[in-house]
Write an enzyme that holds these catalytic residues in place. Structure first.
Site, PDB file in Angstrom:
ATOM      1  N   SER A   3      56.982  17.337  36.133  1.00 55.05           N
ATOM      2  CA  SER A   3      56.234  17.961  34.810  1.00 55.05           C
ATOM      3  C   SER A   3      55.144  17.572  34.672  1.00 55.05           C
ATOM      4  O   SER A   3      54.470  16.664  35.015  1.00 55.05           O
ATOM      5  CB  SER A   3      57.283  16.949  33.990  1.00 55.05           C
ATOM      6  N   TYR A  45      58.670   8.730  30.247  1.00 55.04           N
ATOM      7  CA  TYR A  45      58.918   9.842  30.958  1.00 55.04           C
ATOM      8  C   TYR A  45      58.229  10.382  31.660  1.00 55.04           C
ATOM      9  O   TYR A  45      58.121  10.385  32.926  1.00 55.04           O
ATOM     10  CB  TYR A  45      59.299  10.862  30.066  1.00 55.04           C
ATOM     11  N   LYS A  54      58.645  10.260  35.901  1.00 54.84           N
ATOM     12  CA  LYS A  54      58.282  11.168  36.913  1.00 54.84           C
ATOM     13  C   LYS A  54      57.325  11.190  38.381  1.00 54.84           C
ATOM     14  O   LYS A  54      57.159  11.952  39.329  1.00 54.84           O
ATOM     15  CB  LYS A  54      58.545  12.478  36.156  1.00 54.84           C
TER      16      LYS A  54
HETATM   17  N1  UFG Z   1      57.770  21.071  17.871  1.00 54.49           N
HETATM   18  C1  UFG Z   1      57.877  21.036  16.466  1.00 54.49           C
HETATM   19  N2  UFG Z   1      58.959  21.634  15.395  1.00 54.49           N
HETATM   20  C2  UFG Z   1      59.957  21.506  16.144  1.00 54.49           C
HETATM   21  C3  UFG Z   1      59.982  21.151  17.730  1.00 54.49           C
HETATM   22  C4  UFG Z   1      58.419  20.856  18.458  1.00 54.49           C
HETATM   23  O1  UFG Z   1      56.895  21.698  15.689  1.00 54.49           O
HETATM   24  O2  UFG Z   1      61.116  21.014  16.033  1.00 54.49           O
HETATM   25  C5  UFG Z   1      56.330  21.333  18.156  1.00 54.49           C
HETATM   26  C6  UFG Z   1      55.803  20.538  19.114  1.00 54.49           C
HETATM   27  O3  UFG Z   1      55.348  18.820  18.509  1.00 54.49           O
HETATM   28  C7  UFG Z   1      54.961  20.438  20.397  1.00 54.49           C
HETATM   29  C8  UFG Z   1      55.443  21.758  20.785  1.00 54.49           C
HETATM   30  O4  UFG Z   1      56.650  21.968  19.502  1.00 54.49           O
HETATM   31  O5  UFG Z   1      53.609  20.990  19.971  1.00 54.49           O
HETATM   32  C9  UFG Z   1      56.524  21.697  21.745  1.00 54.49           C
HETATM   33  O6  UFG Z   1      57.470  20.909  21.277  1.00 54.49           O
HETATM   34  P1  UFG Z   1      58.174  20.741  22.633  1.00 54.49           P
HETATM   35  O7  UFG Z   1      59.006  19.773  21.968  1.00 54.49           O
HETATM   36  O8  UFG Z   1      59.154  22.062  22.377  1.00 54.49           O
HETATM   37  O9  UFG Z   1      58.025  20.391  24.048  1.00 54.49           O
HETATM   38  P2  UFG Z   1      57.064  19.594  24.436  1.00 54.49           P
HETATM   39  O10 UFG Z   1      55.613  19.730  24.793  1.00 54.49           O
HETATM   40  O11 UFG Z   1      56.822  18.196  23.724  1.00 54.49           O
HETATM   41  O12 UFG Z   1      58.013  19.075  26.015  1.00 54.49           O
HETATM   42  C10 UFG Z   1      57.646  19.939  27.000  1.00 54.49           C
HETATM   43  C11 UFG Z   1      58.701  19.481  27.985  1.00 54.49           C
HETATM   44  C12 UFG Z   1      58.485  18.421  28.428  1.00 54.49           C
HETATM   45  C13 UFG Z   1      57.242  17.630  28.948  1.00 54.49           C
HETATM   46  C14 UFG Z   1      55.930  17.563  27.942  1.00 54.49           C
HETATM   47  C15 UFG Z   1      55.168  17.613  28.614  1.00 54.49           C
HETATM   48  O13 UFG Z   1      59.915  19.836  27.434  1.00 54.49           O
HETATM   49  O14 UFG Z   1      59.487  17.775  29.539  1.00 54.49           O
HETATM   50  O15 UFG Z   1      56.376  19.649  27.970  1.00 54.49           O
HETATM   51  O16 UFG Z   1      53.869  17.840  28.247  1.00 54.49           O
HETATM   52  F1  UFG Z   1      57.262  16.079  29.381  1.00 54.49           F
END
Ligand code: UFG
Length: 330
Positions: free
Chosen positions: A117, A141, A145
């Site tokens: 990841s 997490y 990894k």
């Molecule tokens: N977000 C929102 N509202 C939501 C969900 C997400 O604003 O309801 C925002 C988050 O704050 C973030 C962006 O959308 O800024 C993306 O969020 P995600 O939860 O979709 O994904 P992440 O970037 O947090 O996580 C991803 C992968 C993980 C990995 C991570 C590493 O899903 O497995 O990137 O940076 F670990």
């Protein structure tokens, strides 16, 4: 000879199984179905319900099916949960990967492809982030990894097994033919959440943070279509069969979109607006993370087919629509 896909009933794993089958590979899936779905596994694959930590079972599968390579997706993936329950992540993602690897070594498996990841980078100092950047995960997490990546490095130095660690950026979308998609009801990922809100499966969605140092103040991510990601694994497998050595590479497109840009793309797919509320920052979110994506293209000859945010969102939306309508019909 066959390919063992752990977590093959899950979101990314089930797309991998489709990719392998269309390439003519024999596929065995090992999944304990805690988050995966039996119905997501292509009927051409053999499904074994069990745990990757059950070394005896894994060895039996490897011997019975002549497993040449393992593609390892099984694990826990919710970053905030890893903060509150780190031992679950060190168990499911690290300790059980160790057990799986032990079975591979005992049975002479040749290749191991690991779903790593972008979380191994933590908050990168610069973007795009390349594979040789500092590895400083900011969540259990990400650490779980990274620990598996380190195990793979050491195990492959000691034994006759090569590995690929593919560091995924933000995986999204669904099978373009609509056969499978992200089915986890309590998924927290942005595109899924936004599609659910647009379809009325949740009353509203929240944008976590509007004061980041980005163009529109919301976080930037590199969204990669799940089918393009599965294809990268297949190419890694082909590469490992033909070349010695190991591969550690990012899987992303090398360009980022903000949360508000994603919301706009979902509005376009839905054909209408929906209730989007501005909310405070979510703990642990880096402002921006975008893949340095040249290596996967240069080394594996990977040519993405769905590098288009509107297409990714359209596929995710179509899948979500299907889930919502099948639920209301039930
Ligand atoms: N977000 C929102 N509202 C939501 C969900 C997400 O604003 O309801 C925002 C988050 O704050 C973030 C962006 O959308 O800024 C993306 O969020 P995600 O939860 O979709 O994904 P992440 O970037 O947090 O996580 C991803 C992968 C993980 C990995 C991570 C590493 O899903 O497995 O990137 O940076 F670990």
């Amino acid at each position: 000879m066959s390919i063992l896909v752990t977590g093959g009933a899950g979101y990314i794993g089930s797309h991998m199984v489709l990719e392998l089958i269309s390439a003519g590979e024999e596929v065995v899936v090992l999944d304990n179905l805690t988050t995966g779905f039996r119905a997501s596994v292509a009927k051409e694959a053999k499904l074994v319900i069990g745990d990757i930590g059950d070394q005896e079972l894994v060895e039996q599968i490897i011997r019975e099916h002549g497993v040449e390579a393992v593609i390892h997706f099984a694990g826990s993936i919710i970053v905030p949960e890893s903060v509150t329950d780190p031992l679950k992540y060190y168990s499911n993602n690290t300790a059980k990967s160790r057990d799986l690897l032990a079975a591979c070594v005992a049975c002479g498996v040749k290749h191991f492809i690991f779903s790593s990841s972008a979380a191994v980078y933590g908050n990168p100092e610069t973007n795009p982030v390349f594979e040789d950047a500092r590895l400083e995960p900011v969540s259990p997490y990400g650490t779980s990894k990274l620990m598996t990546e380190l195990m793979l490095r050491d195990v492959s130095a000691a034994h006759d097994i090569s590995y690929a660690a593919l560091r995924y950026f933000n995986v999204a979308g669904a099978d373009p033919r609509g056969r499978i998609g992200q089915s986890t009801p309590e998924a927290t990922h942005l595109i899924k959440v936004a599609c659910q809100a647009a379809l009325g499966a949740r009353p509203f969605m929240e944008v976590y943070g509007t004061d980041y140092p980005t163009g529109d103040g919301t976080c930037i991510r590199d969204y990669i279509h799940v089918s393009d990601l599965a294809r990268a694994h297949l190419l890694a497998l082909v590469h490992m069969r033909e070349n010695s050595g190991n591969i550690v590479m990012n899987c992303g497109y090398g360009r980022g979109f903000s949360v508000l840009e994603v919301v706009k793309a979902v509005e376009k797919a839905a054909g209408h607006g929906f209730d989007v509320r501005m909310a405070p920052r979510r703990a642990g979110d880096p402002a921006a993370i975008v893949a340095g994506a040249g290596f996967v293209r240069d080394v594996l000859g990977w040519k993405p087919e769905h590098d288009d945010l509107c297409e990714i969102v359209a596929h995710a939306y179509a899948w979500e629509h299907r889930l919502v309508t099948s639920k209301s019909a039930a």
